[in-house]
Design a protein around this motif. Structure first.
Motif, PDB file in Angstrom:
ATOM      1  N   GLU A 146      -5.936   0.262   4.590  1.00  0.00           N
ATOM      2  CA  GLU A 146      -5.114   1.191   3.818  1.00  0.00           C
ATOM      3  C   GLU A 146      -3.639   1.083   4.210  1.00  0.00           C
ATOM      4  O   GLU A 146      -2.748   1.107   3.359  1.00  0.00           O
TER       5      GLU A 146
ATOM      6  N   GLN B 149      -2.058  -2.204   2.792  1.00  0.00           N
ATOM      7  CA  GLN B 149      -1.795  -2.127   1.360  1.00  0.00           C
ATOM      8  C   GLN B 149      -0.660  -1.165   1.053  1.00  0.00           C
ATOM      9  O   GLN B 149       0.186  -1.446   0.184  1.00  0.00           O
TER      10      GLN B 149
ATOM     11  N   ARG C 240       2.624  -2.838   1.918  1.00  0.00           N
ATOM     12  CA  ARG C 240       2.948  -3.878   0.939  1.00  0.00           C
ATOM     13  C   ARG C 240       3.510  -3.274  -0.345  1.00  0.00           C
ATOM     14  O   ARG C 240       4.503  -3.757  -0.893  1.00  0.00           O
TER      15      ARG C 240
END
Length: 373
Positions: A243, A246, A249
């Motif tokens: 998590e 991501q 990102r």
């Protein structure tokens, strides 16, 4: 009178001694919780889970997960849109134990109630479980050349839920990797933890997915119930790291609204799991929340994230994140018209002591530079 009482006593004892035979007409056979999922070849190597048993045994297999699942039988729809119910959910009581039939013989009902009381008492006395894990959906993902099932698991803590429960989405290979890592590091505690074995076929049938869903719930619940395993770095990585990666990102690419949902979920995960106070990833999560709230023009929420971080940092004057959080807190307080003198004085003291640069780096700069393991 005495002979009649003796006759009734013999009759009751005869009823309670028929556990190995077929149930009487109109009477449901008594089953222990979680035993109904066992297949004919799954009855060896059962492990203790709290006061019961896990339903699946671990079988080492040299076959690769992807190759196994590609050779499986896909579901016709390609996905399970509905929630998969655990075996025994319909018509069963808490923890899967069957309720005694109301019209059954008195001796049998008494034995059933005693077993149920013993079961509940054993669970509460041996190892109270802090978290419940529930597979809320399982979707077949077809990404040639790979095909796999993605399980979404909700973490449900004790007490009333103020927000939607935190959740994660993982595939079989993620669970299998976690199981292998923990077995290498914790041979003793992991000796009693079972894991659903690999299959060479029928990986995508509703029955297999439902069985694995139930097994993963039990697997995570068992790990969370053992103090030695609960704070294991590999278990923390399993829950948090995907998590955070991501979310970072998405934040770095400017997708702040999508990133905010992930940062919020990561914060709830850490709150539910009881991550150590002041841990680096907890502070990094607050950095992500503050950055996304600022970029989405939500200064009040961004300031709250900064305050939470400052409370966690406490008197850690040398922490590299203290200066950036103080600088953001001062700027957001000024924007909202809130007193900022205390944070301003603390930031100035850090700069005079050479503990942070003037001006300190922004939270967004730190987030972009941060390398997650």
């Amino acid at each position: 009178m005495a002979s009649r009482l003796l006759h009734r006593l013999r009759h009751a004892l005869a009823l309670t001694g028929e556990g190995s035979g077929e149930p009487a007409p109109g009477e449901e056979a008594e089953e222990f919780p979680e035993s109904s999922e066992l297949e004919e070849d799954d009855t060896e190597g059962l492990s203790t889970r709290l006061s019961g048993t896990l339903s699946f045994t671990s079988t080492e297999d040299d076959e690769d997960e992807e190759e196994e699942e590609e050779n499986g039988d896909p579901l016709g729809s390609g996905a399970l849109g509905r929630r998969l119910k655990s075996p025994g959910e319909n018509g069963a009581g808490e923890d899967g134990d069957q309720r005694p039939p109301a019209d059954g013989p008195r001796g049998s009902n008494l034995l059933t109630r005693q077993l149920q009381d013993f079961w509940k008492k054993s669970k509460s006395n041996l190892a109270p479980q802090r978290l419940l894990f529930e597979v809320t959906s399982a979707n077949v993902i077809n990404e040639p050349p790979s095909k796999y099932v993605l399980y979404t698991i909700a973490l449900i803590g004790p007490g009333p839920q103020e927000h939607a429960p935190a959740q994660i989405s993982r595939r079989y290979s993620d669970f299998e990797r976690l199981h292998r890592q923990l077995r290498q590091q914790f041979r003793g505690p992991m000796a009693t933890v079972s894991f659903p074995r690999k299959r060479l076929r029928r990986n995508f049938t509703a029955e297999t997915i439902a069985r694995r869903s139930r097994a993963f719930e039990q697997f995570l619940g068992h790990l969370q119930s053992v103090p030695e395993l609960r704070q294991a770095p590999d278990l923390q990585d399993f829950f948090i790291l995907p998590e955070l990666r991501q979310a970072q990102r998405l934040t770095c690419t400017g997708l702040y609204r999508e990133a905010l949902r992930l940062w919020t979920n990561a914060w709830r995960l850490q709150t539910q799991l009881g991550t150590p106070v002041g841990a680096h990833r907890t502070l990094l999560t607050l950095v992500g929340l503050a950055v996304c709230h600022q970029e989405l023009e939500q200064p009040s929420e961004a300031r709250l994230s900064c305050e939470q971080a400052l409370q966690l940092l406490g008197a850690s004057d040398s922490h590299p994140l203290l200066g950036p959080f103080l600088e953001a807190h001062v700027r957001l307080s000024w924007r909202l018209g809130i007193d900022k003198r205390q944070s301003e004085a603390q930031l100035q003291a850090l700069q005079e002591a050479g503990l942070t640069s003037t001006p300190p780096p922004s939270l967004k700069e730190l987030l972009i530079r941060e390398a997650l393991d």
